[in-house]
Design a protein around this motif. Structure first.
Motif, PDB file in Angstrom:
ATOM      1  N   GLY A 104       0.817  -1.206   0.000  1.00 28.40           N
ATOM      2  CA  GLY A 104       0.000   0.000   0.000  1.00 28.40           C
ATOM      3  C   GLY A 104       0.850   1.255   0.000  1.00 28.40           C
ATOM      4  N   ILE A 105       1.915   1.279   0.802  1.00 26.17           N
ATOM      5  CA  ILE A 105       2.830   2.434   0.837  1.00 26.17           C
ATOM      6  C   ILE A 105       3.513   2.605  -0.517  1.00 26.17           C
ATOM      7  CG2 ILE A 105       4.952   3.314   1.879  1.00 26.17           C
ATOM      8  CD1 ILE A 105       2.551   3.569   3.692  1.00 26.17           C
ATOM      9  N   ALA A 106       3.931   1.492  -1.100  1.00 27.79           N
ATOM     10  CA  ALA A 106       4.589   1.573  -2.408  1.00 27.79           C
ATOM     11  C   ALA A 106       3.642   2.108  -3.476  1.00 27.79           C
ATOM     12  CB  ALA A 106       5.125   0.190  -2.810  1.00 27.79           C
ATOM     13  N   LEU A 107       2.364   1.728  -3.402  1.00 30.89           N
ATOM     14  CA  LEU A 107       1.378   2.216  -4.361  1.00 30.89           C
ATOM     15  C   LEU A 107       1.186   3.720  -4.211  1.00 30.89           C
ATOM     16  CD1 LEU A 107      -0.761   1.769  -6.516  1.00 30.89           C
ATOM     17  CD2 LEU A 107      -2.361   1.061  -4.723  1.00 30.89           C
ATOM     18  N   ILE A 108       1.137   4.220  -2.962  1.00 36.27           N
ATOM     19  CA  ILE A 108       1.002   5.663  -2.742  1.00 36.27           C
ATOM     20  C   ILE A 108       2.206   6.404  -3.318  1.00 36.27           C
ATOM     21  CG2 ILE A 108       0.954   7.458  -0.963  1.00 36.27           C
ATOM     22  CD1 ILE A 108      -0.621   5.505   0.792  1.00 36.27           C
ATOM     23  N   GLU A 109       3.399   5.905  -3.084  1.00 35.84           N
ATOM     24  CA  GLU A 109       4.607   6.568  -3.592  1.00 35.84           C
ATOM     25  C   GLU A 109       4.604   6.616  -5.117  1.00 35.84           C
ATOM     26  OE1 GLU A 109       8.193   4.838  -2.200  1.00 35.84           O
ATOM     27  OE2 GLU A 109       9.439   6.505  -2.870  1.00 35.84           O
ATOM     28  N   ARG A 110       4.193   5.521  -5.753  1.00 35.73           N
ATOM     29  CA  ARG A 110       4.175   5.484  -7.221  1.00 35.73           C
ATOM     30  C   ARG A 110       3.143   6.452  -7.785  1.00 35.73           C
ATOM     31  NH1 ARG A 110       1.405   1.731 -10.206  1.00 35.73           N
ATOM     32  NH2 ARG A 110       1.303   0.299  -8.419  1.00 35.73           N
ATOM     33  N   ARG A 111       1.955   6.509  -7.143  1.00 34.14           N
ATOM     34  CA  ARG A 111       0.932   7.424  -7.638  1.00 34.14           C
ATOM     35  C   ARG A 111       1.362   8.880  -7.458  1.00 34.14           C
ATOM     36  NH1 ARG A 111      -3.993   4.585  -8.321  1.00 34.14           N
ATOM     37  NH2 ARG A 111      -3.279   2.731  -9.453  1.00 34.14           N
ATOM     38  N   CYS A 112       2.028   9.204  -6.346  1.00 36.24           N
ATOM     39  CA  CYS A 112       2.506  10.573  -6.131  1.00 36.24           C
ATOM     40  C   CYS A 112       3.521  10.969  -7.203  1.00 36.24           C
ATOM     41  CB  CYS A 112       3.121  10.705  -4.747  1.00 36.24           C
ATOM     42  SG  CYS A 112       1.906  10.730  -3.402  1.00 36.24           S
ATOM     43  N   LEU A 113       4.398  10.066  -7.575  1.00 36.77           N
ATOM     44  CA  LEU A 113       5.363  10.353  -8.637  1.00 36.77           C
ATOM     45  C   LEU A 113       4.660  10.595  -9.962  1.00 36.77           C
ATOM     46  CD1 LEU A 113       8.187   7.768  -7.778  1.00 36.77           C
ATOM     47  CD2 LEU A 113       8.274  10.259  -7.497  1.00 36.77           C
ATOM     48  N   GLU A 114       3.601   9.833 -10.232  1.00 34.33           N
ATOM     49  CA  GLU A 114       2.830  10.041 -11.453  1.00 34.33           C
ATOM     50  C   GLU A 114       2.158  11.408 -11.458  1.00 34.33           C
ATOM     51  OE1 GLU A 114       0.119   6.799 -11.460  1.00 34.33           O
ATOM     52  OE2 GLU A 114       1.625   5.280 -11.986  1.00 34.33           O
ATOM     53  N   VAL A 170      -5.670   7.305   2.431  1.00 34.35           N
ATOM     54  CA  VAL A 170      -5.601   6.631   1.136  1.00 34.35           C
ATOM     55  C   VAL A 170      -5.970   5.169   1.350  1.00 34.35           C
ATOM     56  CG1 VAL A 170      -4.167   5.995  -0.823  1.00 34.35           C
ATOM     57  CG2 VAL A 170      -3.827   8.213   0.296  1.00 34.35           C
ATOM     58  N   PHE A 171      -7.103   4.761   0.771  1.00 35.76           N
ATOM     59  CA  PHE A 171      -7.564   3.386   0.840  1.00 35.76           C
ATOM     60  C   PHE A 171      -7.137   2.677  -0.430  1.00 35.76           C
ATOM     61  CE2 PHE A 171     -10.249   4.171   4.483  1.00 35.76           C
ATOM     62  CZ  PHE A 171     -10.584   5.506   4.348  1.00 35.76           C
ATOM     63  N   SER A 172      -6.638   1.467  -0.309  1.00 37.77           N
ATOM     64  CA  SER A 172      -6.130   0.804  -1.508  1.00 37.77           C
ATOM     65  C   SER A 172      -6.317  -0.699  -1.443  1.00 37.77           C
ATOM     66  CB  SER A 172      -4.643   1.122  -1.707  1.00 37.77           C
ATOM     67  OG  SER A 172      -3.868   0.607  -0.637  1.00 37.77           O
ATOM     68  N   TRP A 185      -9.016   8.232  -2.116  1.00 43.88           N
ATOM     69  CA  TRP A 185      -8.558   9.096  -1.046  1.00 43.88           C
ATOM     70  C   TRP A 185      -9.670  10.019  -0.555  1.00 43.88           C
ATOM     71  CZ3 TRP A 185      -7.677  14.596  -1.161  1.00 43.88           C
ATOM     72  CH2 TRP A 185      -8.063  15.204  -2.364  1.00 43.88           C
ATOM     73  N   VAL A 186      -9.466  10.558   0.656  1.00 42.25           N
ATOM     74  CA  VAL A 186     -10.383  11.528   1.239  1.00 42.25           C
ATOM     75  C   VAL A 186      -9.603  12.388   2.219  1.00 42.25           C
ATOM     76  CG1 VAL A 186     -11.084  10.053   3.170  1.00 42.25           C
ATOM     77  CG2 VAL A 186     -12.635  11.825   2.365  1.00 42.25           C
ATOM     78  N   GLU A 187      -9.981  13.665   2.305  1.00 36.66           N
ATOM     79  CA  GLU A 187      -9.344  14.553   3.274  1.00 36.66           C
ATOM     80  C   GLU A 187     -10.154  14.508   4.566  1.00 36.66           C
ATOM     81  OE1 GLU A 187      -8.357  17.746   5.676  1.00 36.66           O
ATOM     82  OE2 GLU A 187     -10.101  18.120   4.408  1.00 36.66           O
ATOM     83  N   VAL A 188      -9.495  14.320   5.712  1.00 40.52           N
ATOM     84  CA  VAL A 188     -10.167  14.022   6.966  1.00 40.52           C
ATOM     85  C   VAL A 188     -11.074  15.165   7.420  1.00 40.52           C
ATOM     86  CG1 VAL A 188      -9.814  13.546   9.414  1.00 40.52           C
ATOM     87  CG2 VAL A 188      -8.390  12.415   7.709  1.00 40.52           C
ATOM     88  N   LYS A 189     -10.574  16.399   7.404  1.00 39.69           N
ATOM     89  CA  LYS A 189     -11.386  17.503   7.920  1.00 39.69           C
ATOM     90  C   LYS A 189     -12.603  17.768   7.038  1.00 39.69           C
ATOM     91  CE  LYS A 189      -7.667  19.776  10.446  1.00 39.69           C
ATOM     92  NZ  LYS A 189      -6.837  20.985  10.630  1.00 39.69           N
ATOM     93  N   ALA A 190     -12.500  17.498   5.757  1.00 35.03           N
ATOM     94  CA  ALA A 190     -13.660  17.639   4.880  1.00 35.03           C
ATOM     95  C   ALA A 190     -14.677  16.535   5.133  1.00 35.03           C
ATOM     96  CB  ALA A 190     -13.225  17.621   3.418  1.00 35.03           C
ATOM     97  N   ALA A 191     -14.186  15.343   5.511  1.00 37.83           N
ATOM     98  CA  ALA A 191     -15.087  14.218   5.768  1.00 37.83           C
ATOM     99  C   ALA A 191     -15.796  14.344   7.110  1.00 37.83           C
ATOM    100  CB  ALA A 191     -14.306  12.907   5.720  1.00 37.83           C
ATOM    101  N   THR A 247     -15.337   9.073  -8.039  1.00 35.48           N
ATOM    102  CA  THR A 247     -14.884  10.474  -7.953  1.00 35.48           C
ATOM    103  C   THR A 247     -13.705  10.675  -7.020  1.00 35.48           C
ATOM    104  OG1 THR A 247     -16.449  10.968  -6.166  1.00 35.48           O
ATOM    105  CG2 THR A 247     -17.233  11.260  -8.432  1.00 35.48           C
ATOM    106  N   GLN A 248     -13.309   9.659  -6.272  1.00 35.12           N
ATOM    107  CA  GLN A 248     -12.239   9.838  -5.287  1.00 35.12           C
ATOM    108  C   GLN A 248     -11.047   8.924  -5.560  1.00 35.12           C
ATOM    109  OE1 GLN A 248     -15.546   9.790  -2.027  1.00 35.12           O
ATOM    110  NE2 GLN A 248     -13.745  10.658  -1.021  1.00 35.12           N
ATOM    111  N   ARG A 249     -10.776   8.695  -6.818  1.00 37.06           N
ATOM    112  CA  ARG A 249      -9.625   7.868  -7.163  1.00 37.06           C
ATOM    113  C   ARG A 249      -8.328   8.600  -6.829  1.00 37.06           C
ATOM    114  NH1 ARG A 249     -10.133   3.331  -9.936  1.00 37.06           N
ATOM    115  NH2 ARG A 249     -12.157   2.786 -10.844  1.00 37.06           N
ATOM    116  N   PHE A 250      -7.372   7.857  -6.314  1.00 40.08           N
ATOM    117  CA  PHE A 250      -6.058   8.425  -6.007  1.00 40.08           C
ATOM    118  C   PHE A 250      -5.130   8.062  -7.173  1.00 40.08           C
ATOM    119  CE2 PHE A 250      -3.255  10.460  -3.158  1.00 40.08           C
ATOM    120  CZ  PHE A 250      -2.017   9.841  -3.228  1.00 40.08           C
ATOM    121  N   ASP A 251      -5.144   8.943  -8.212  1.00 39.10           N
ATOM    122  CA  ASP A 251      -4.302   8.748  -9.392  1.00 39.10           C
ATOM    123  C   ASP A 251      -3.831  10.117  -9.873  1.00 39.10           C
ATOM    124  OD1 ASP A 251      -7.277   7.943 -11.345  1.00 39.10           O
ATOM    125  OD2 ASP A 251      -6.549   9.883 -10.602  1.00 39.10           O
ATOM    126  N   ARG A 252      -3.242  10.179 -11.105  1.00 38.89           N
ATOM    127  CA  ARG A 252      -2.642  11.431 -11.566  1.00 38.89           C
ATOM    128  C   ARG A 252      -3.659  12.568 -11.663  1.00 38.89           C
ATOM    129  NH1 ARG A 252       0.892  11.358 -15.543  1.00 38.89           N
ATOM    130  NH2 ARG A 252       1.031   9.096 -15.694  1.00 38.89           N
TER     131      ARG A 252
END
Length: 499
Positions: free
Chosen positions: A17-27, A101-103, A112-118, A136-141
């Motif tokens: 899961g951590i590796a997926l977040i890092e890869r998506r952030c780079l994208e 970030v849920f994966s 993904w979701v921002e905590v204070k908005a949720a 609508t809440q996909r964590f991608d580019r």
């Protein structure tokens, strides 16, 4: 070969899961930095200007929630997640935005979701639930610009929370700390408890601590060497208790809870099961005199069986009260608990139910308040936890202390004042017209002195006599009706109902 240290499957899922977040952030063009020490935050994102590639000195904190199985309520359109209260408080207390970030690393999907908005208000925070729209809440580019907007706060500055007021809450949950190591089961031809009980009585025995389910008899006792052998229609089997106690199958959990309940009912000779009321209550003493029980930490004990005297003839017993208990076994966070619900039983001779028992129950429930419920809960907890001595065997199911929890929300007692006039709760209102008068009339016909009824609630404070029996009303004194509404003493300044 000596046993080697192993890595759990969940550890691999978390790292993926951590590796997926890092890869998506780079994208997206941003930089993700995982943390070596995780206290509710797995890392942070350094945001980068998409045109100049300049690092913007703006960060987002990230908590990863990776699973290889479906999230709660997950469909093709979304799912929901229930946050831990401590995590939620931690995420909301800082001045940096936190995203979850849920994966599903195995299928390369993330949202993904921002905590204070949720959780924008106290109502939403009380639910601790966040809902995710998978479209609508996909964590991608495509989320890159949304992350930039999120970090650009409308205001600046640091907010420091005031020091929290913590409280320790005592529940009515009694943890099971010991149980038999094996469950025994065997096929049976008996389809109901009446027929099975008759078969046992034909052998001159009355046995409990067993259940019938799906043409099987189950017990913690060894079916080969007990009177229960007469119920078996085949060779008994032995199973590890943990297979049943830890099962995620709801039907298995219900069977196990039923077996625990019936085993506990059989472990206390002083208690009797009331089939119609669905509770256990203390048996009458042989001389029909008062019985006390439940002494221990947090309780001086109470009169769990005793006589109450007639209003017209203070020397004649009108009815007897028995302390009663409803129980429910349930598993929470992998631990089995016995949920305690104190109740009352009224008889004419220590066995036969009093004809006006329902009226007495209605009266006492109307006067029941948190201190009384708390007191009786402690009495029952102490009684069920009593240790074996030279004259009793160790019980198969043993309990620990009442479960407590520390909450980071509290109210300073100095802030409490008297309740506004007319603020009586709805459950104090008699729904029937003339309910007070009809109750008084029934008690008058029953010749019941309800002064002693109040002693069930007040005992241990002012309602207990020196010998442990409820106080008798002196002849000629004015009896207090069980239906009489009492002043809101619990609402006065400095006091409050149980939280």
């Amino acid at each position: 070969m000596a046993d080697r240290k192993t890595v759990t499957r969940q550890t691999f899922i978390g790292e993926k899961g951590i590796a997926l977040i890092e890869r998506r952030c780079l994208e997206m063009g941003h930089l993700f930095h995982p943390r070596r020490v995780d206290h509710g935050i797995d890392g942070h994102i350094d945001l980068v200007d998409p045109d100049s590639r300049a690092v913007l000195n703006m960060t987002l904190l990230v908590q990863s929630k990776a699973q290889d199985r479906r999230f709660s309520g997950e469909t093709d359109d979304g799912f929901h997640y229930l946050c831990d209260q401590r995590d939620l408080d931690h995420w909301l207390s800082g001045n940096s935005p936190v995203i979850l970030v849920f994966s599903h690393p195995g299928s390369d999907e993330a949202w993904w979701v921002e905590v204070k908005a949720a959780f924008p208000d106290a109502v939403s925070r009380a639910t601790r639930r966040v809902d995710i729209d998978k479209h609508t809440q996909r964590f991608d580019r495509d989320a890159a610009q949304a992350l930039l907007r999120l970090a650009m706060s409308r205001t600046t500055g640091l907010y420091l929370r005031p020091a929290p007021i913590t409280e320790v809450l005592t529940t009515n949950l009694l943890p099971v700390i010991e149980m038999p190591s094996t469950v025994h089961l065997a096929p049976t031809v008996f389809a109901d408890y009446r027929a099975a009980g008759d078969a046992l009585e034909a052998q001159g025995r009355r046995e409990s601590g067993w259940i019938l389910r799906d043409k099987l008899v189950l017990s913690f006792r060894d079916l080969r060497d007990s009177p229960l052998r007469v119920l078996c229609d085949g060779d008994p089997e032995r199973h590890e208790t943990r297979e049943w106690a830890d099962s995620d199958d709801l039907d298995t959990q219900h069977r196990f809870a039923d077996l625990l309940s019936r085993t506990v009912q059989d472990s206390y000779p002083e208690l009797r099961w009331h089939k119609n009321r669905k509770h256990m209550h203390f048996r009458a003493t042989s001389h029909l005199g008062p019985r006390k029980a439940g002494r221990g930490h947090g309780s001086r004990g109470r009169t769990v069986f005793g006589p109450h005297y007639s209003k017209s003839d203070p020397q004649r017993v009108g009815y007897y009260h028995h302390a009663a208990l409803r129980t429910r076994f349930r598993r929470l966070d992998g631990v089995w608990y016995c949920q305690l619900e104190p109740d009352y039983c009224f008889t004419t001779d220590g066995y036969t139910e009093y004809p006006f028992a329902d009226r007495l129950l209605a009266g006492i429930k109307r006067l029941d308040r948190h201190p009384a419920v708390r007191g009786w809960t402690r009495v029952w907890a102490n009684y069920l936890r009593q240790e074996a001595d030279l004259f009793t065997e160790a019980r198969p199911v043993q309990f620990g202390e009442l479960a407590t929890m520390t909450v980071e929300r509290g109210i300073d007692d100095r802030w409490w004042g008297p309740a506004p006039s007319g603020a009586a709760p709805e459950d104090d209102q008699d729904p029937s017209a003339g309910g007070q008068e009809s109750l008084d009339a029934v008690l008058a016909v029953a010749d019941a002195d309800t002064q002693d009824l109040l002693s069930l609630l007040q005992e241990g404070e002012s309602g207990e006599s020196d010998d442990g029996a409820p106080r008798r009303r002196s002849p000629g004194s004015k009896a207090r009706s069980a239906g009489l509404r009492t002043p809101r003493q619990g609402r006065a300044s400095g006091a409050r109902r149980g939280r």
